[in-house]
Write a protein that holds these residues in place. Structure first.
Motif, PDB file in Angstrom:
ATOM      1  N   LYS A  99       0.841  -1.204   0.000  1.00 40.06           N
ATOM      2  CA  LYS A  99       0.000   0.000   0.000  1.00 40.06           C
ATOM      3  C   LYS A  99       0.872   1.248   0.000  1.00 40.06           C
ATOM      4  CE  LYS A  99      -4.246  -1.732   0.449  1.00 40.06           C
ATOM      5  NZ  LYS A  99      -4.635  -2.510   1.629  1.00 40.06           N
ATOM      6  N   PHE A 100       1.940   1.187   0.812  1.00 40.78           N
ATOM      7  CA  PHE A 100       2.842   2.331   0.901  1.00 40.78           C
ATOM      8  C   PHE A 100       3.501   2.608  -0.448  1.00 40.78           C
ATOM      9  CE2 PHE A 100       7.308   3.629   1.453  1.00 40.78           C
ATOM     10  CZ  PHE A 100       7.107   4.900   1.959  1.00 40.78           C
ATOM     11  N   LEU A 101       4.002   1.548  -1.079  1.00 39.37           N
ATOM     12  CA  LEU A 101       4.685   1.718  -2.369  1.00 39.37           C
ATOM     13  C   LEU A 101       3.733   2.257  -3.427  1.00 39.37           C
ATOM     14  CD1 LEU A 101       6.938  -1.458  -2.438  1.00 39.37           C
ATOM     15  CD2 LEU A 101       7.675   0.919  -2.293  1.00 39.37           C
ATOM     16  N   VAL A 102       2.499   1.757  -3.399  1.00 40.43           N
ATOM     17  CA  VAL A 102       1.511   2.252  -4.366  1.00 40.43           C
ATOM     18  C   VAL A 102       1.267   3.743  -4.129  1.00 40.43           C
ATOM     19  CG1 VAL A 102      -0.894   2.104  -5.107  1.00 40.43           C
ATOM     20  CG2 VAL A 102       0.414   0.022  -4.727  1.00 40.43           C
ATOM     21  N   ALA A 103       1.182   4.130  -2.851  1.00 39.55           N
ATOM     22  CA  ALA A 103       0.936   5.534  -2.517  1.00 39.55           C
ATOM     23  C   ALA A 103       2.080   6.422  -3.008  1.00 39.55           C
ATOM     24  CB  ALA A 103       0.750   5.688  -1.007  1.00 39.55           C
ATOM     25  N   THR A 104       3.322   5.941  -2.874  1.00 37.18           N
ATOM     26  CA  THR A 104       4.462   6.769  -3.297  1.00 37.18           C
ATOM     27  C   THR A 104       4.452   7.012  -4.800  1.00 37.18           C
ATOM     28  OG1 THR A 104       5.865   4.833  -3.585  1.00 37.18           O
ATOM     29  CG2 THR A 104       5.984   5.947  -1.464  1.00 37.18           C
ATOM     30  N   GLN A 105       3.704   6.214  -5.526  1.00 37.91           N
ATOM     31  CA  GLN A 105       3.681   6.370  -6.979  1.00 37.91           C
ATOM     32  C   GLN A 105       3.008   7.671  -7.423  1.00 37.91           C
ATOM     33  OE1 GLN A 105       5.330   4.503  -9.345  1.00 37.91           O
ATOM     34  NE2 GLN A 105       6.209   3.961  -7.365  1.00 37.91           N
ATOM     35  N   SER A 106       2.262   8.288  -6.500  1.00 40.92           N
ATOM     36  CA  SER A 106       1.610   9.533  -6.896  1.00 40.92           C
ATOM     37  C   SER A 106       2.611  10.690  -6.949  1.00 40.92           C
ATOM     38  CB  SER A 106       0.468   9.851  -5.922  1.00 40.92           C
ATOM     39  OG  SER A 106       0.966   9.815  -4.617  1.00 40.92           O
ATOM     40  N   VAL A 107       3.809  10.499  -6.376  1.00 44.71           N
ATOM     41  CA  VAL A 107       4.858  11.512  -6.525  1.00 44.71           C
ATOM     42  C   VAL A 107       5.441  11.390  -7.925  1.00 44.71           C
ATOM     43  CG1 VAL A 107       7.090  12.310  -5.698  1.00 44.71           C
ATOM     44  CG2 VAL A 107       5.442  11.315  -4.089  1.00 44.71           C
ATOM     45  N   PRO A 108       5.419  12.473  -8.712  1.00 36.48           N
ATOM     46  CA  PRO A 108       6.046  12.379 -10.041  1.00 36.48           C
ATOM     47  C   PRO A 108       7.549  12.240  -9.857  1.00 36.48           C
ATOM     48  CG  PRO A 108       5.232  14.599  -9.619  1.00 36.48           C
ATOM     49  CD  PRO A 108       4.831  13.779  -8.445  1.00 36.48           C
ATOM     50  N   LYS A 109       8.064  11.086 -10.220  1.00 32.14           N
ATOM     51  CA  LYS A 109       9.471  10.781  -9.896  1.00 32.14           C
ATOM     52  C   LYS A 109      10.432  11.725 -10.608  1.00 32.14           C
ATOM     53  CE  LYS A 109       8.378   6.546 -10.720  1.00 32.14           C
ATOM     54  NZ  LYS A 109       6.980   6.675 -10.636  1.00 32.14           N
ATOM     55  N   VAL A 110      10.051  12.128 -11.815  1.00 31.51           N
ATOM     56  CA  VAL A 110      10.930  13.013 -12.567  1.00 31.51           C
ATOM     57  C   VAL A 110      11.181  14.304 -11.779  1.00 31.51           C
ATOM     58  CG1 VAL A 110      11.115  14.342 -14.675  1.00 31.51           C
ATOM     59  CG2 VAL A 110      10.226  12.027 -14.756  1.00 31.51           C
ATOM     60  N   ALA A 111      10.182  14.704 -10.999  1.00 33.45           N
ATOM     61  CA  ALA A 111      10.288  15.958 -10.253  1.00 33.45           C
ATOM     62  C   ALA A 111      11.357  15.916  -9.171  1.00 33.45           C
ATOM     63  CB  ALA A 111       8.937  16.304  -9.631  1.00 33.45           C
ATOM     64  N   ILE A 112      11.752  14.726  -8.752  1.00 34.55           N
ATOM     65  CA  ILE A 112      12.757  14.686  -7.682  1.00 34.55           C
ATOM     66  C   ILE A 112      14.174  14.572  -8.227  1.00 34.55           C
ATOM     67  CG2 ILE A 112      11.116  13.682  -6.039  1.00 34.55           C
ATOM     68  CD1 ILE A 112      12.795  11.081  -6.316  1.00 34.55           C
ATOM     69  N   THR A 113      14.328  14.618  -9.550  1.00 30.71           N
ATOM     70  CA  THR A 113      15.673  14.519 -10.122  1.00 30.71           C
ATOM     71  C   THR A 113      16.632  15.565  -9.540  1.00 30.71           C
ATOM     72  OG1 THR A 113      14.452  14.052 -12.129  1.00 30.71           O
ATOM     73  CG2 THR A 113      16.833  14.010 -12.278  1.00 30.71           C
ATOM     74  N   PRO A 114      16.223  16.845  -9.459  1.00 32.43           N
ATOM     75  CA  PRO A 114      17.149  17.832  -8.870  1.00 32.43           C
ATOM     76  C   PRO A 114      17.557  17.454  -7.450  1.00 32.43           C
ATOM     77  CG  PRO A 114      15.281  18.920  -9.905  1.00 32.43           C
ATOM     78  CD  PRO A 114      14.971  17.474  -9.908  1.00 32.43           C
ATOM     79  N   LEU A 115      16.614  16.884  -6.696  1.00 34.77           N
ATOM     80  CA  LEU A 115      16.949  16.456  -5.339  1.00 34.77           C
ATOM     81  C   LEU A 115      18.009  15.365  -5.364  1.00 34.77           C
ATOM     82  CD1 LEU A 115      13.548  16.227  -3.442  1.00 34.77           C
ATOM     83  CD2 LEU A 115      15.506  17.697  -2.962  1.00 34.77           C
ATOM     84  N   LEU A 116      17.843  14.427  -6.292  1.00 37.23           N
ATOM     85  CA  LEU A 116      18.823  13.340  -6.398  1.00 37.23           C
ATOM     86  C   LEU A 116      20.212  13.894  -6.654  1.00 37.23           C
ATOM     87  CD1 LEU A 116      16.934  10.626  -8.491  1.00 37.23           C
ATOM     88  CD2 LEU A 116      17.467  10.610  -6.054  1.00 37.23           C
ATOM     89  N   VAL A 117      20.265  14.949  -7.481  1.00 37.77           N
ATOM     90  CA  VAL A 117      21.566  15.561  -7.775  1.00 37.77           C
ATOM     91  C   VAL A 117      22.140  16.169  -6.497  1.00 37.77           C
ATOM     92  CG1 VAL A 117      22.762  17.345  -9.080  1.00 37.77           C
ATOM     93  CG2 VAL A 117      20.960  15.982 -10.171  1.00 37.77           C
ATOM     94  N   VAL A 118      21.281  16.840  -5.730  1.00 41.89           N
ATOM     95  CA  VAL A 118      21.734  17.430  -4.471  1.00 41.89           C
ATOM     96  C   VAL A 118      22.260  16.346  -3.538  1.00 41.89           C
ATOM     97  CG1 VAL A 118      21.004  18.657  -2.396  1.00 41.89           C
ATOM     98  CG2 VAL A 118      20.169  19.381  -4.646  1.00 41.89           C
ATOM     99  N   TRP A 119      21.533  15.241  -3.483  1.00 39.45           N
ATOM    100  CA  TRP A 119      21.932  14.192  -2.540  1.00 39.45           C
ATOM    101  C   TRP A 119      23.131  13.383  -3.012  1.00 39.45           C
ATOM    102  CZ3 TRP A 119      16.215  12.244  -2.094  1.00 39.45           C
ATOM    103  CH2 TRP A 119      15.491  13.133  -1.270  1.00 39.45           C
ATOM    104  N   LEU A 120      23.160  13.086  -4.310  1.00 40.81           N
ATOM    105  CA  LEU A 120      24.111  12.089  -4.790  1.00 40.81           C
ATOM    106  C   LEU A 120      25.228  12.666  -5.651  1.00 40.81           C
ATOM    107  CD1 LEU A 120      21.454   9.423  -5.712  1.00 40.81           C
ATOM    108  CD2 LEU A 120      23.013   9.321  -3.782  1.00 40.81           C
ATOM    109  N   GLY A 121      25.166  13.979  -5.919  1.00 44.72           N
ATOM    110  CA  GLY A 121      26.259  14.588  -6.662  1.00 44.72           C
ATOM    111  C   GLY A 121      26.049  14.547  -8.162  1.00 44.72           C
ATOM    112  N   LEU A 122      27.118  14.815  -8.903  1.00 47.28           N
ATOM    113  CA  LEU A 122      27.000  15.023 -10.343  1.00 47.28           C
ATOM    114  C   LEU A 122      27.286  13.778 -11.162  1.00 47.28           C
ATOM    115  CD1 LEU A 122      28.876  18.460 -10.423  1.00 47.28           C
ATOM    116  CD2 LEU A 122      26.440  18.002 -10.059  1.00 47.28           C
TER     117      LEU A 122
END
Ligand code: ATP
Ligand code: MG
Lengths: 268, 256
Positions: A99-122
């Motif tokens: 249920k939790f994983l299904v719920a997380t699917q409503s977050v548009p994953k593409v939108a967190i790309t900048p965050l991934l860069v912040v967290w994981l570098g270039l």
């Protein structure tokens, strides 16, 4: 003669090549006719020439992107399959984690790309993770539904034979779920290409997404189009590999679809 | 004659939802003799499948107990069981031969011997030329024959068959019934055979168990006095018709 023509016409490869050739010729003529500048829309011949001339540069960037795609995809295959098995077998996990994983699917994953860069570098990490995030869900969901939709009688059969948990999983449930899993893999491999390109758009110094961004900002029309062409081929190639593996690993899965098509052709 | 299997006061209630119960089986008492061929007929939903599932241990009875040779049913009794389902239930990724061998693999038996036996059984049901084919390439009737071989491979003392011929046409159905009787006369298993078809029930059985609508109980047990081996001639025997008529009436009256 008639039947020969029909056979020729029905061959998917032949029709594809034909329609692409016609489109390319029309394109080439249109560009010449309306004298459209190359930075706006290069003709097919210019694109082919560009691919030939920049082969080394394109090849390097292609390899980078393919590496990101494959690493993310394989990671998603392993995680999605394993988690799918756990969820399908454990009622508690099915109720909570799923249920939790299904719920997380409503977050548009593409939108967190900048965050991934912040967290994981270039480096490659944020790209691989983005590919992974896009691929994981379809694989996991299809693994779960495949394992859960196994024919009741097959499960009873396993029980009457006295099969233990592992035997019934390996000999019946997992093979029965494989066609479902491959449905997920086919969806995922297409998403994987998108994931890699998008994350390269956001922040990268190599890869096809990066070349696409740079070349178009410099108005290098032929180069941009070369990259797009290569991307199309990469997508088709990866998809074909998955489809080919499906044919190899579970040849029984497609028979029904092919039979259905044959029947409907006969009926119509 | 010794008693192989006895059902004592079996009741089965399903709990499909917390506020809902379905009593599938009222109270079943049945003694099955060793090497007997029993058929079970009854209206749809009366609990025939439930009985077989209870005997195979897939389900547990709500009340009562099942004894095999006087010992309460336990997991080790699965070695004695073979089951044929209503659908062939073959694995499409295995060849015909490998499907038949599945129970031996699971039970960890000597595969070399098993293979020879599987080939013999498949020959017996007329499938020697299809051993290495994929089940999909076989007709439905042929698939059902494969699933019978799969049930017979471990030489089960007790053979449970749940409407195995229901989806077959009349001709194939009769042929396979004959074949089953032939195999049974050699192997001498004890058979519990569920069917909707009264003719089939009488033709195959030593005794026919007739059930009431839900909650299922045994309305009556009809002895079939016909001699063995059975042939199509027996279908026109007066005692065949009288058995069939009795069963018909039992079912008809209960339907009111
Ligand atoms: N898993 C289940 N949950 C709830 N109710 C069930 C379940 N299985 C069977 N039943 C109920 O129990 C009754 C007996 O079912 P069963 O399948 O044994 O009937 P049957 O005699 O085999 O019927 P048929 O001839 O149609 O196959 C039915 O009324 C059915 O609704
Ligand atoms: Mg039934």
């Amino acid at each position: 003669m008639n039947s020969y023509w029909k056979k020729f016409y029905n061959n998917e490869f032949v029709t594809m090549v034909l329609s692409f050739s016609v489109a390319a010729i029309a394109w080439e003529m249109a560009v010449g006719l309306f004298s459209i500048p190359q930075w706006l829309l290069p003709p097919p011949t210019a694109i082919v020439t560009e691919i030939y001339q920049s082969a080394g540069y394109l090849w390097q960037n292609t390899l980078v992107t393919i590496e990101e795609i494959l690493l993310g995809f394989v990671l998603a295959c392993v995680a999605g399959t394993l988690l799918g098995i756990v969820i399908a077998y454990s009622p508690v996990m099915g109720k909570t984690l799923y249920k939790f994983l299904v719920a997380t699917q409503s977050v548009p994953k593409v939108a967190i790309t900048p965050l991934l860069v912040v967290w994981l570098g270039l480096g490659m990490a944020p790209k691989i993770i983005m590919v992974f995030l896009l691929c994981f869900f379809p694989i996991m969901v299809n693994m779960v539904s495949g394992l859960q939709s196994v024919n009741r009688e097959l499960l009873d059969l396993a029980e009457v034979m006295g099969a233990d948990w592992l035997q019934s999983f390996l000999k019946i449930r997992f093979p029965a779920a494989l066609p479902h899993l491959f449905n997920g893999l086919r969806v995922s491999i297409s998403l994987a290409v998108i994931g890699a390109i998008i994350s390269e758009f956001v922040c990268a110094d190599q890869g096809l997404g990066y070349s696409l961004l740079v070349s178009s900002s410099q108005l290098k029309g032929p180069l941009t189009f070369s990259v797009v062409t290569i991307l199309a081929f990469v997508g088709i190639a990866l998809f074909s590999i998955v489809a080919w593996m499906e044919k190899l690993i579970c040849p029984w899965a497609k028979t029904t679809a092919a039979e259905d098509r044959n029947n409907s052709e006969k009926n119509s | 004659m010794t008693t192989l299997l006895s059902l004592e006061g079996i009741k089965k209630t399903y709990w499909p939802a917390s506020n809902q119960t379905i009593t599938a089986l009222g109270k079943i008492d049945l003694e099955v003799q060793d090497r007997e061929f029993i058929t079970i007929v009854g209206p749809s939903g009366c609990g025939k499948t439930t009985i077989l599932k209870l005997i195979s241990g897939v389900l547990k009875p709500t009340k009562g107990r099942i004894l095999v040779e006087g010992i309460p049913l336990q997991n080790s009794h699965r070695q004695l069981l073979g089951m044929v389902f209503q659908q062939p239930a073959l694995l499409p990724w295995r060849t015909v031969l490998d499907n038949v061998l599945l129970p031996c693999e699971v039970k960890g038996q000597d595969m070399h011997k098993a293979r020879a036996l599987a080939e013999e059984l498949l020959g017996l049901v007329g499938l020697n030329n299809f051993i290495n084919r994929n089940p999909r390439e076989l007709s439905y009737g042929m698939q059902q024959r494969v699933s019978i071989c799969r049930a017979l491979i471990s030489d089960p003392r007790i053979l449970l068959m749940d409407e195995p011929f229901a989806a077959l046409d009349a001709i194939t159905r009769f042929e396979i019934s004959r074949l089953l009787l032939e195999i049974w006369s050699v192997k001498k298993n004890t058979v519990l055979f569920v069917t909707h078809n009264i003719q089939e029930a009488v033709f195959l059985a030593d005794r026919v168990v007739v059930m009431t609508p839900r909650p299922g109980r045994i309305a009556s047990i009809v002895d079939v006095p016909l001699p063995r081996p059975r042939t199509e001639k027996h279908l026109y025997d007066p005692s065949f018709s009288s058995c069939a008529e009795t069963i018909h009436q039992l079912l008809g009256l209960n339907a009111l």
